[in-house]
Design a protein around this motif. Structure first.
Motif, short mmCIF file in Angstrom:
data_model
loop_
_atom_site.label_atom_id
_atom_site.label_comp_id
_atom_site.label_asym_id
_atom_site.label_seq_id
_atom_site.Cartn_x
_atom_site.Cartn_y
_atom_site.Cartn_z
N LYS A 215 -33.69 -21.68 -56.54
CA LYS A 215 -34.14 -21.21 -57.85
C LYS A 215 -33.41 -19.94 -58.31
CE LYS A 215 -38.32 -19.75 -58.08
NZ LYS A 215 -39.74 -19.79 -57.75
N ASP A 216 -33.35 -18.98 -57.40
CA ASP A 216 -32.81 -17.66 -57.77
C ASP A 216 -31.34 -17.50 -57.46
OD1 ASP A 216 -35.41 -17.07 -58.47
OD2 ASP A 216 -35.90 -16.49 -56.40
N ILE A 217 -30.75 -18.52 -56.94
CA ILE A 217 -29.33 -18.40 -56.56
C ILE A 217 -28.48 -19.02 -57.67
CG2 ILE A 217 -27.58 -19.05 -54.84
CD1 ILE A 217 -29.95 -19.25 -52.84
N LYS A 218 -27.52 -18.28 -58.11
CA LYS A 218 -26.63 -18.83 -59.15
C LYS A 218 -25.61 -19.72 -58.45
CE LYS A 218 -26.83 -15.85 -63.08
NZ LYS A 218 -27.80 -14.79 -62.69
N HIS A 219 -25.46 -20.93 -58.97
CA HIS A 219 -24.44 -21.81 -58.39
C HIS A 219 -23.91 -22.78 -59.44
CE1 HIS A 219 -28.27 -23.91 -58.09
NE2 HIS A 219 -27.60 -25.04 -58.11
#
Ligand code: HEC
Length: 219
Positions: A215-219
């Motif tokens: 959710k909080d990880i940009k990818h």
């Protein structure tokens, strides 16, 4: 590309032909029995006991196993299928001795425990329905088992009205013999659904978990 298609179709046809010749190219009717149908299995077991057990055994099967799998009590199974003096722990053995069989039919009577595994349900279905009296020899012919020593135990009714019941009777016997051939199949198929359901629920949970983690990880 088209050329390849033609080659593949040709190979397929040749393969089919070879298989048909190898299997004696006897046309078999479809049994269409439903293994999970307990009522059919119960009817089949009773028909087997009354019509077939004067000659045939299913020696790898015990009365109490049938009772457990088909939903009968020990008393019920003996009353419905057993012979006098049978106990529930007994194997299911037919009435005819080898010597009598040899004298009467000139051959051994095969045990039918594994016949459905060996030859398939369609074969048994067709075999039971394919007896014809040879008017010249006065003996029974069978197009799926040439020169058969077994008499016609399931004669086809002449009138249309009884034909449906007849088909059902034969189908029920075949169903019972499929069950006898692999009793664990009943449980396995039942278990299969549960396993699939479990995997499905697990998939959803794992997917939700993955979304949560990323959710909080940009990818
Ligand atoms: C009167 C005795 C008798 C009865 C009753 C009888 N059979 Fe048979 N059955 C035989 C004999 C004998 C053979 C062996 C035939 C041979 O080898 O030519 C046989 C063979 C078979 C076979 C083997 C065919 C094969 O391809 O190997 C099947 C299947 C079979 N019987 C099913 C049944 C069923 C199902 C019933 C009850 C509806 C039944 N039989 C009733 C005597 C009998």
């Amino acid at each position: 590309m088209k050329k390849y298609n033609i080659v593949i179709v040709a190979l397929f046809l040749i393969f089919n032909h070879v298989m048909a010749v190898a299997s004696g190219s006897v046309h078999l009717e479809r049994a269409n029995n439903i293994l999970s149908d307990k009522t059919s299995l119960q009817k089949g077991a009773i028909l087997f006991a009354t019509r077939c057990m004067s000659c045939h055994s299913v020696k790898y099967m015990r009365y109490n196993r049938v009772a457990r799998d088909l939903g009968w009590t020990d008393e019920e199974v003996l009353k419905k299928l057993g012979k006098v003096n049978n106990k529930v722990v007994d194997n299911i053995i037919g009435s005819m001795s080898e010597t009598v069989a040899q004298a009467a039919f000139g051959t051994k009577i095969p045990d039918l425990s594994l016949i459905s595994r060996l030859k398939g349900t369609d074969y048994i279905f067709s075999f039971l329905r394919s007896f014809e009296l040879n008017t010249t020899t006065g003996k029974w012919d069978n197009r799926v088992f040439l020169g058969v020593a077994m008499p016609n135990i399931m004669p086809k009714p002449k009138d249309e009205a009884s034909l449906e019941k007849y088909d059902e009777d034969v189908r029920n016997i075949v169903n019972f013999l499929e069950y006898v051939g692999e009793p664990a199949k009943l449980k396995r198929q039942h278990l299969g659904w549960k396993v699939m359901l479990f995997l499905f629920i697990l998939f959803i949970l794992v997917y939700l978990l993955k979304r949560e983690y990323w959710k909080d990880i940009k990818h």
